[in-house]
Design an enzyme around this catalytic site. Structure first.
Site, PDB file in Angstrom:
ATOM      1  N   LEU A  68       0.839  -1.184   0.000  1.00 42.58           N
ATOM      2  CA  LEU A  68       0.000   0.000   0.000  1.00 42.58           C
ATOM      3  C   LEU A  68       0.836   1.180   0.000  1.00 42.58           C
ATOM      4  O   LEU A  68       1.830   1.294   0.564  1.00 42.58           O
ATOM      5  CB  LEU A  68      -0.874  -0.069   1.193  1.00 42.58           C
ATOM      6  CG  LEU A  68      -1.438   1.122   1.864  1.00 42.58           C
ATOM      7  CD1 LEU A  68      -2.239   2.020   1.039  1.00 42.58           C
ATOM      8  CD2 LEU A  68      -2.197   0.688   3.032  1.00 42.58           C
ATOM      9  N   THR A  69       0.250   0.430  -0.120  1.00 44.15           N
ATOM     10  CA  THR A  69       0.777   0.875   0.144  1.00 44.15           C
ATOM     11  C   THR A  69       0.216  -0.403  -0.552  1.00 44.15           C
ATOM     12  O   THR A  69      -0.469  -0.740  -1.024  1.00 44.15           O
ATOM     13  CB  THR A  69       0.905   2.140   0.718  1.00 44.15           C
ATOM     14  OG1 THR A  69       0.926   2.190   1.976  1.00 44.15           O
ATOM     15  CG2 THR A  69       1.057   3.043  -0.091  1.00 44.15           C
TER      16      THR A  69
ATOM     17  N   LEU B 230       3.154   7.979   0.217  1.00 39.10           N
ATOM     18  CA  LEU B 230       4.192   8.054  -0.808  1.00 39.10           C
ATOM     19  C   LEU B 230       5.320   7.087  -0.477  1.00 39.10           C
ATOM     20  O   LEU B 230       6.062   7.288   0.480  1.00 39.10           O
ATOM     21  CB  LEU B 230       4.717   9.488  -0.919  1.00 39.10           C
ATOM     22  CG  LEU B 230       3.671  10.498  -1.442  1.00 39.10           C
ATOM     23  CD1 LEU B 230       4.169  11.921  -1.296  1.00 39.10           C
ATOM     24  CD2 LEU B 230       3.326  10.204  -2.902  1.00 39.10           C
ATOM     25  N   GLU B 231       5.423   6.026  -1.259  1.00 39.97           N
ATOM     26  CA  GLU B 231       6.355   4.945  -0.965  1.00 39.97           C
ATOM     27  C   GLU B 231       7.652   5.056  -1.748  1.00 39.97           C
ATOM     28  O   GLU B 231       8.522   4.193  -1.633  1.00 39.97           O
ATOM     29  CB  GLU B 231       5.669   3.606  -1.236  1.00 39.97           C
ATOM     30  CG  GLU B 231       4.401   3.450  -0.412  1.00 39.97           C
ATOM     31  CD  GLU B 231       3.755   2.084  -0.541  1.00 39.97           C
ATOM     32  OE1 GLU B 231       4.355   1.195  -1.168  1.00 39.97           O
ATOM     33  OE2 GLU B 231       2.658   1.910   0.000  1.00 39.97           O
ATOM     34  N   ASN B 232       7.774   6.114  -2.528  1.00 40.32           N
ATOM     35  CA  ASN B 232       8.973   6.269  -3.351  1.00 40.32           C
ATOM     36  C   ASN B 232       9.735   7.540  -3.000  1.00 40.32           C
ATOM     37  O   ASN B 232      10.367   8.158  -3.844  1.00 40.32           O
ATOM     38  CB  ASN B 232       8.574   6.275  -4.834  1.00 40.32           C
ATOM     39  CG  ASN B 232       7.885   4.982  -5.243  1.00 40.32           C
ATOM     40  OD1 ASN B 232       8.454   3.904  -5.120  1.00 40.32           O
ATOM     41  ND2 ASN B 232       6.658   5.079  -5.699  1.00 40.32           N
TER      42      ASN B 232
END
Length: 314
Positions: free
Chosen positions: A3-4, A139-141
């Protein structure tokens, strides 16, 4: 998948819960796409969810700018008008509906003043258009606190009372207060509803006692939550994020009973594993899951068990 909210006055003030978000809340991500989980209209989301995060906002060609495109075809012909009406109905029922920014493949980047302005302006426009109560930052990046923090404060200023702000960092993002995600959470503490860290797709991590814990255990949940609880966030700003079923994530699933154990350990000092925090945090906000759709695919067993438990916390 890998989720992400804001409450005017901040999470510790007397008027902090003037919006729908209750003292102990359950957050669920609603999928604006079909990935094999149960397809839901927003109105189908289980009543146990207090905060519903619509997943996800889309990036545009302008850095920082957000758009939202309802996947009408993938959701069985669900129309924008029906979606907007369902948002209103959920809010009438006391729920908050927010727009999640990011996800595993999210490409929204806020790393300078121009993109920060574009983010705040476009997010507010979408809040006005659809009726969203706020945003979720997933925001996973990468995240730049220097620009994301003022962008969120600007958005909160536009939105006014009742703005809901949640965050869903990965475990690595919250290991230290020097991490950009943690820095952002602390910088916007006065407008932050809850950080629901993703305690999955993680592997092993350090707990607040310096020991290594493996995902999928009650100790992993409690010892990592302790870092946030002792690192500057209010207990009411900390939630436990987990998959709704084993199919919902690549690793780190725990049964609802383990989530409830962890909540009891943190709130009351009972149900702990080998790690027991030095004090209790009765104001801990609650729990989050990816996703309401995967929960539905599993007979809503997660929300039935964890929802009742969260809402029964002292």
């Amino acid at each position: 998948m890998a989720l992400t909210g804001l409450l005017t006055g901040g999470a510790d003030s007397a008027d902090a819960d003037t919006r729908a978000v209750p003292e102990h809340a359950v957050t669920g991500y609603w999928q604006n796409f079909d990935n094999g989980a149960t397809v839901q209209k927003l109105g189908d989301v289980q009543d146990e969810y207090d905060i519903i995060a619509v997943s996800f906002a889309d990036a545009t060609g302008t850095p920082g700018e957000l758009a939202f495109n309802l996947d009408s075809a993938g959701l069985g012909g669900y129309t924008v008008d029906q979606f907007k009406a369902d948002i209103k109905a959920k809010q009438t029922a006391g729920k908050s509906v927010i727009l999640s920014v990011g996800g595993e493949k999210g490409a929204v980047s806020v790393n300078d003043s121009a993109s920060a302005t574009a983010f705040a302006d476009s997010a507010y426009k979408l809040m006005q258009e659809y009726g969203f109560d706020g945003v979720d930052i997933d925001l996973e990046n990468g995240l730049d606190s220097t620009y994301m923090s003022p962008a969120l404060k600007s958005l909160a200023g536009k939105a006014g009372s009742g703005f809901v702000l949640t965050m869903a960092p990965q475990t690595i993002d919250m290991q230290s207060t020097s991490n950009e995600y943690f820095k952002t959470a602390l910088a916007v503490k006065d407008i932050l509803t809850v950080v629901n860290m993703q305690y999955y797709n993680s592997g092993s991590m350090l707990g607040c006692d310096g020991k290594v814990y493996s995902q999928g255990s009650v100790d992993f949940l409690t010892a990592l939550a302790c870092i946030q609880l002792e690192g500057g966030l209010a207990p009411s700003q900390v939630g436990i994020g987990v998959p709704a079923s084993a199919k919902a994530a690549g690793g780190g699933y725990v049964s609802p009973s383990v989530v409830n154990q962890a909540l009891d350990c943190l709130a009351k000092g009972t149900g702990c594993g080998s790690f027991k925090p030095a004090k209790t945090y009765p104001d801990i906000r609650g729990a989050m899951t990816w996703s309401t759709n995967w929960d539905a695919a599993d007979g809503s067993s997660w929300s039935k068990a964890v929802g009742a438990h969260v809402h029964g916390l002292p």
